[in-house]
Each structure stands twice: as structure tokens, then as C-alpha cells.
Design an enzyme around this catalytic site. Structure first.
Site, PDB file in Angstrom:
ATOM      1  N   TYR A  12      49.670  65.634 -34.517  1.00 21.20           N
ATOM      2  CA  TYR A  12      51.093  65.245 -34.562  1.00 21.20           C
ATOM      3  C   TYR A  12      51.422  64.645 -33.195  1.00 21.20           C
ATOM      4  CZ  TYR A  12      55.916  66.374 -36.214  1.00 21.20           C
ATOM      5  OH  TYR A  12      57.206  66.349 -36.671  1.00 21.20           O
ATOM      6  N   ARG A  68      67.139  69.215 -36.998  1.00 22.72           N
ATOM      7  CA  ARG A  68      67.792  69.897 -35.879  1.00 22.72           C
ATOM      8  C   ARG A  68      68.420  68.853 -34.965  1.00 22.72           C
ATOM      9  NH1 ARG A  68      62.696  71.582 -36.383  1.00 22.72           N
ATOM     10  NH2 ARG A  68      62.124  70.155 -34.708  1.00 22.72           N
ATOM     11  N   ASP A  98      48.045  59.437 -44.462  1.00 23.17           N
ATOM     12  CA  ASP A  98      48.272  60.835 -44.853  1.00 23.17           C
ATOM     13  C   ASP A  98      49.470  60.874 -45.808  1.00 23.17           C
ATOM     14  OD1 ASP A  98      48.401  63.605 -44.972  1.00 23.17           O
ATOM     15  OD2 ASP A  98      49.500  63.779 -43.072  1.00 23.17           O
ATOM     16  N   GLN A 155      57.050  69.311 -49.343  1.00 23.20           N
ATOM     17  CA  GLN A 155      56.822  69.755 -47.963  1.00 23.20           C
ATOM     18  C   GLN A 155      58.004  70.574 -47.433  1.00 23.20           C
ATOM     19  OE1 GLN A 155      56.001  66.440 -45.368  1.00 23.20           O
ATOM     20  NE2 GLN A 155      55.793  67.683 -43.531  1.00 23.20           N
ATOM     21  N   TYR A 184      56.811  74.401 -46.336  1.00 17.91           N
ATOM     22  CA  TYR A 184      56.113  74.318 -45.045  1.00 17.91           C
ATOM     23  C   TYR A 184      56.343  75.501 -44.115  1.00 17.91           C
ATOM     24  CZ  TYR A 184      59.948  73.001 -41.870  1.00 17.91           C
ATOM     25  OH  TYR A 184      61.056  73.005 -41.080  1.00 17.91           O
ATOM     26  N   GLU A 220      61.307  58.153 -41.764  1.00 19.37           N
ATOM     27  CA  GLU A 220      61.952  57.668 -40.542  1.00 19.37           C
ATOM     28  C   GLU A 220      62.679  56.342 -40.786  1.00 19.37           C
ATOM     29  OE1 GLU A 220      59.236  58.154 -36.919  1.00 19.37           O
ATOM     30  OE2 GLU A 220      57.936  58.602 -38.611  1.00 19.37           O
ATOM     31  N   HIS A 237      57.733  60.010 -33.490  1.00 15.19           N
ATOM     32  CA  HIS A 237      57.740  60.559 -34.849  1.00 15.19           C
ATOM     33  C   HIS A 237      58.302  61.982 -34.845  1.00 15.19           C
ATOM     34  CE1 HIS A 237      56.398  61.483 -38.935  1.00 15.19           C
ATOM     35  NE2 HIS A 237      55.740  62.532 -38.473  1.00 15.19           N
ATOM     36  N   THR A 290      44.323  61.631 -49.313  1.00 19.53           N
ATOM     37  CA  THR A 290      44.331  61.034 -47.979  1.00 19.53           C
ATOM     38  C   THR A 290      43.408  59.825 -48.065  1.00 19.53           C
ATOM     39  OG1 THR A 290      44.595  63.211 -46.951  1.00 19.53           O
ATOM     40  CG2 THR A 290      43.857  61.423 -45.523  1.00 19.53           C
ATOM     41  N   ASP A 340      44.598  67.480 -38.919  1.00 20.64           N
ATOM     42  CA  ASP A 340      45.615  66.450 -38.671  1.00 20.64           C
ATOM     43  C   ASP A 340      46.507  66.889 -37.512  1.00 20.64           C
ATOM     44  OD1 ASP A 340      46.753  63.978 -39.095  1.00 20.64           O
ATOM     45  OD2 ASP A 340      48.158  64.696 -40.599  1.00 20.64           O
ATOM     46  N   THR A 352      51.246  60.733 -37.536  1.00 27.59           N
ATOM     47  CA  THR A 352      51.984  59.489 -37.754  1.00 27.59           C
ATOM     48  C   THR A 352      52.248  58.784 -36.426  1.00 27.59           C
ATOM     49  OG1 THR A 352      53.071  60.576 -39.593  1.00 27.59           O
ATOM     50  CG2 THR A 352      54.020  58.497 -38.847  1.00 27.59           C
ATOM     51  N   GLU A 409      48.419  56.467 -39.678  1.00 25.85           N
ATOM     52  CA  GLU A 409      47.669  57.231 -38.682  1.00 25.85           C
ATOM     53  C   GLU A 409      46.338  56.524 -38.396  1.00 25.85           C
ATOM     54  OE1 GLU A 409      47.267  61.428 -39.260  1.00 25.85           O
ATOM     55  OE2 GLU A 409      49.121  61.610 -40.415  1.00 25.85           O
TER      56      GLU A 409
HETATM   57 CA    CA Z   1      50.135  63.542 -40.894  1.00 21.47          CA
END
Ligand code: CA
Length: 311
Positions: free
Chosen positions: A12, A26, A116, A123, A127, A256, A17, A140, A10, A242, A84
Site C-alpha cells: 500500500y 476519516r 488488483d 471490502q 475488511y 478515487e 492513494h 488479479t 500486496d 495502487t 499497480e
Molecule cells: Ca491493492
């Protein structure tokens, strides 16, 4: 599923996103410096990929509440989807022999829709430092057929970079990729709650966007994945990540759309959602359409959240 999926990766690839998510963690530095140089990805889990119609219990796992001193165990409270596309490999490469970007599209069979499903609270705790694990690999969902790149030829659009952004390194660059590396696939996400289903009400649309906004193209994903000699095999699946567009209305995940769960979405029947509840069905749809070309549908990628198993 349309192929025996040996390996699943997967990516990104949406800068929107990545920026929306990064801002929540952040605020002063939302986008990490590698994003505009490397197609960011991780190795996912092929065994839990199922075709549209998939149902699955809300995952159990460890979560760490803000301010808590130790984690709790129980059902995920922040279950999300991710809009996705999936990229099915048609031919692969021999271990040790990269696929150059000029050959990359010839190695791809075609595209499908991909959800996904993501447990955001699991997470957030698990992560670091190695990336998503149990927050992603419980389910998935993909659409049931593959749309070939050949069929999508009328819908190719130029790959562009905003002025002032870094240009791709040479192994991620080609004239063909510049001219028509991106693909204008229309995408939408719909939600049908259990109450809507029982009342006979249609699913509500949460998002409408296009794949053309992706920061990296299919050819760049394949070239990057194999540049170190890693071998891809027929039937391997790549997720684009995403696919959020430039505005918040085009965001491809609830994290989001609800700004991390702080701004609930109002549904047409008066219900609200921050994250998914039991009985919620999420439907992804995709299509290409323009004057002078055949309309191409991607079909549906639907999945339904069941209650968690007893702890
Ligand atoms: Ca994903």
C-alpha cells in the site's frame, strides 16, 4: 503467468492513494499514523492470479448498505480496478534470515503490471479487523512478461521524502536507495466499455501517472517483508499497491477518480461510469522513455468483467 507464484503479498505504497481513500472514511484524519513508518501490506491470494486477457464473472458476496440493519447477498455493485506494479522475486531467503536493504534489489528479478481487481462494497463490510479477503482474491491480472531491474537502470531516480516527514528507520535506509531507489515507470489506465468495443472505438484513458511517486521503494518492501525472518521464494510476487500520483487525475482506482462513486466519470462516447459495469475491459499500460536510453515497454495488462453467475 511468467513464474509459479508460491506466495503473493500486496502493499500500500502510495501516500496519495492512502490519503484519498482515508479521506472518504476519516475526513479529519485521512492518513493513519503508521503509514509513514511501515510499508503497509497484507498476504494476498496467489491461486487467482492470471495473465493479461483474463476474464472473470462479477463476484458475489455480502454487502452492508448504509443504514441497513443486516447484510445483503448478491453481485458486487462497486467493482473497481487498482493500477499497480508487481515485483517478482528472483532469489529468496532462508527462513529466519532477513534480506538487508543493501541486498534487497539483488534478490528481485523484475517488474510487471498488476491489476488488483477490488469489490469495494464487499471490502467495506468485511475488511475489519483482519483486512481484505473475498473483495480481492477473486481475480488479479498481471502483464505477460517481466522487465528486469537491470533493464530499468537508466530510469532510476532518487528516493526522497517531503520535508517534515519521518525518515525511514535504519533497516529501511541505504545510500543506494537514497540515490536511485525509485523508478520512473510511466503508467496509464484505459477503459473500453462493451458499447465502445461494439462501435469499434478505442479505449479511453482514465489516468496517467508514474511509479516514481511511490512512498516506499522496491528495496524497502523486500527488506521490510523479510526483517522478521519471513522467507521469500523465487517466483513470489509483491504488489506495490495502487500507484496514485499527487493529483486526482493521476489516481489509480475508480474509488478515487469518482470520489467514492459520487462524481461519475464522463467517457468520450457519452457514457458515464462510477464503478465498472459488465462488459467493461480495463487495460493497464506501462513504459519507460527518455532521451539517450532505449524505450522499454511493459506490454499490456488487460482484463474483462463478465456478468455475475446466477445467485
Ligand atoms: Ca491493492
Amino acid at each position: 503467468v511468467p513464474a509459479r507464484i508460491g506466495d503473493y503479498t500486496d502493499f500500500y505504497t502510495s501516500v496519495y492513494h492512502a490519503t484519498n481513500i482515508g479521506r472518504q472514511f476519516r475526513p479529519d484524519n485521512p492518513l493513519l499514523p503508521n503509514f509513514k513508518w511501515i510499508p503497509i501490506g497484507y498476504h494476498g491470494r496467489a491461486s487467482s492470479i492470471r495473465v493479461s486477457g483474463q476474464t472473470f464473472p462479477r463476484p458475489l458476496g455480502q454487502t452492508m448498505a448504509p443504514g441497513a440493519s443486516e447484510p445483503a447477498f448478491g453481485p458486487c455493485k462497486r467493482l473497481d480496478y487498482e493500477l499497480e506494479l508487481g515485483v517478482f522475486m528472483g532469489s529468496g531467503n532462508t527462513l529466519g534470515e532477513p534480506i538487508p536493504i543493501t541486498q534487497a534489489e539483488a534478490s528481485v528479478f523484475g517488474l510487471c503490471l498488476l491489476n488488483d481487481w477490488s469489490a469495494r462494497d464487499i471490502q467495506a463490510w468485511e475488511y475489519q479487523p483482519l483486512g481484505p479477503f473475498l473483495s480481492k482474491n477473486f481475480a488479479t491480472t498481471i502483464s505477460p512478461w517481466i522487465v528486469t531491474l537491470e533493464a530499468l537502470a537508466p530510469y532510476r531516480v532518487p528516493f526522497t521524502r517531503p520535508e517534515g516527514d519521518p525518515q525511514p528507520l535504519a533497516y529501511l535506509e541505504s545510500p543506494a536507495n537514497r540515490a536511485q531507489g525509485a523508478i520512473d515507470v510511466q503508467l496509464e489506465v484505459l477503459l473500453q466499455t462493451q458499447a465502445m468495443r461494439e462501435a469499434g472505438e478505442d479505449a479511453a484513458r482514465l489516468t496517467r501517472t508514474s511509479y516514481r511517486h511511490a512512498y516506499w521503494t522496491v528495496a524497502q518492501l523486500v527488506a521490510h517483508h523479510t526483517v522478521n525472518g519471513c522467507n521469500l521464494a523465487p517466483g513470489d510476487l509483491l504488489g506495490t499497491g495502487t500507484l496514485s500520483g499527487p493529483t486526482l487525475e493521476e489516481a489509480g482506482a475508480l474509488i478515487e477518480l469518482t470520489v467514492g462513486g459520487k462524481q461519475p466519470l464522463a467517457l468520450p462516447n457519452g457514457q458515464t461510469r462510477t464503478y465498472l459495469e459488465d462488459g467493461d475491459a480495463v487495460v493497464l499500460r506501462g513504459w519507460c522513455e527518455k532521451a539517450g536510453a532505449a524505450r522499454i515497454g511493459f506490454g499490456e495488462c488487460a482484463g474483462l468483467v463478465l456478468p455475475a453467475r446466477q445467485v
